[in-house]
Motif scaffolding. Structure first.
Motif: not given
Length: 424
Positions: A132-147
């Motif tokens: 999240l820190i690296e890509h939060g400002r990338a301007g693209r959707p994020l998909v996170v696996e939450m196991g």
């Protein structure tokens, strides 16, 4: 860039600290463009490895120690998570995916359809925070696996990730040693549905009455005319044809989820469907290797619901169908009964059934105590035209000798089959 002088929390920044491109909690991954976060671990504190990270050229160290290049805070873990929450707020769309099986497959297809950035396989809370820190400002959707594998973990993840869309792929017995029952699993995983938007897979729908569902059959968002062949899966969604090379029902259902998400995000469905053709899930997750005999590498991990899905897919394929099943871990006091249920399904859906390890006799008609014994018999039995499914838990922290003895970590069986075929 990750600038240590522009953080959403107070810190004492050493003059030698400089911006980084990446962030890691694993000192072995630290380097000239990758900063290191020194976190408490089960056996050792990350502070122990600061010298290693500094020697690798890490731009800064997030730690509670006063060392060269330090971004010094009272609690590095709390600071990491605070930073992640701040950066996540800039993402235009965050999709969180959980389930007893199929999470990584669903993540891969959803990310392709949305042209999103997505979590790597290793999905601990520190890994998610770094992502999240690296890509939060990338301007693209994020998909996170939450196991999850313990009570309360999803609640912690929800505070960190705050998904706009929460997805549950499947519900079944997995991590029962910590979670106790399927009902507890459904309740704990179901906390992801508290997001703005929620979706559940067809198999999970019974656990969440009233939730909107996706897949095939009696669901809210439905793929039509699903056909599975040796070449792959074909279906239509909202009139758009979809083809998934070497796909099976699990991949097809994940693709329906991906197309639902794409449509709701305003993505053109034909474009999204075209991208789905090129999805490659990580090794060990129902990866089909065609050849003179076909090898299905589903050996990354296993739970009863995941094995049942793999057997359903195997049943659709031509030739002599062979199941090679090993032990499923973390099933608690009912593990023998759960292995027996899976073995019964294998006997119904495969022509030849092999079992290995502690529950070999429950899993297959041809039962072997160890992996080497299994391999010797299996390799002698193979014929051209066979299709072989390999699936078990990993036992990743075990020694190779224990894995062979217990019948887990069957990636070695996959490699031996590919070698015997001459293409590995």
């Amino acid at each position: 860039m990750l600038d240590p002088h522009q953080l959403p929390f107070s810190a004492a920044v050493h003059p030698q600290a400089r911006p980084a491109q990446h962030l890691t909690w694993d000192s072995r991954e630290a380097g000239p463009d990758t900063a290191f976060v020194a976190l408490p671990g089960e056996r050792m504190h990350g502070n122990t490895f600061i010298d290693q990270a500094q020697a690798a050229g890490a731009p800064f160290i997030l730690t509670d120690l006063d060392v060269p290049g330090a971004v010094r805070v009272p609690d590095a873990q709390a600071a990491l998570f605070a930073w992640a929450r701040a950066e996540r707020a800039h993402a235009p769309l965050v999709v969180g995916i959980t389930g007893s099986a199929g999470k990584t497959t669903a993540k891969s297809y959803a990310a392709a359809a949305l042209e999103a950035l997505f979590m790597p396989v290793y999905n601990t809370m520190p890994a998610i925070a770094c992502f999240l820190i690296e890509h939060g400002r990338a301007g693209r959707p994020l998909v996170v696996e939450m196991g999850i594998d313990r009570p309360g973990e999803m609640a912690e993840l929800m505070v960190l990730v705050r998904p706009d869309v929460g997805v549950v792929t499947t519900i079944g017995p997995a991590h029962l040693e910590q979670l106790g029952s399927v009902e507890n699993i459904a309740r704990e995983k179901g906390e992801i549905l508290a997001g703005t938007r929620s979706l559940v897979g067809a198999q999970a729908a019974a656990s969440y009455p009233g939730a909107q569902s996706y897949g095939f059959g009696d669901v809210t968002f439905r793929g039509e005319t699903l056909r599975i062949t040796p070449e792959g899966a074909r279906f239509t969604f909202a009139g758009v044809p979809v083809f998934l090379p070497h796909g099976a029902p699990v991949q097809a259902e994940a693709a329906v989820l991906a197309l639902v998400l794409a449509r709701e995000a305003g993505v053109a469905l034909p474009d999204a469907a075209a991208r789905l053709r090129g999805v490659h899930v990580p090794g060990g997750r129902y990866r089909v290797h065609p050849g003179r005999f076909t090898v299905i590498d589903d050996a990354y991990n296993a739970s009863p619901v995941a094995v049942q899905a793999a057997l359903d897919a195997l049943q659709t394929l031509p030739g002599r169908r062979i199941s090679v099943l090993g032990r499923m871990l973390e099933l608690g006091p009912t593990e023998r009964e759960l292995h027996a249920e899976v073995g019964q399904a294998a006997r119904q859906k495969a022509d030849v059934t092999y079992g290995v390890g502690a529950f070999a006799a429950e899993l297959g008609e041809r039962a072997f105590a160890t992996v080497p014994e299994l391999l010797a018999a299996l390799l002698a039995d193979l014929r051209d035209g066979d299709t072989v499914l390999v699936k078990a838990s990993r036992g990743i922290s075990w020694t190779p000798e224990r894995r062979a003895q217990e019948g887990v970590g069957l990636d070695v069986v996959v490699q031996a089959l590919l070698q015997a075929r001459g293409d590995a």
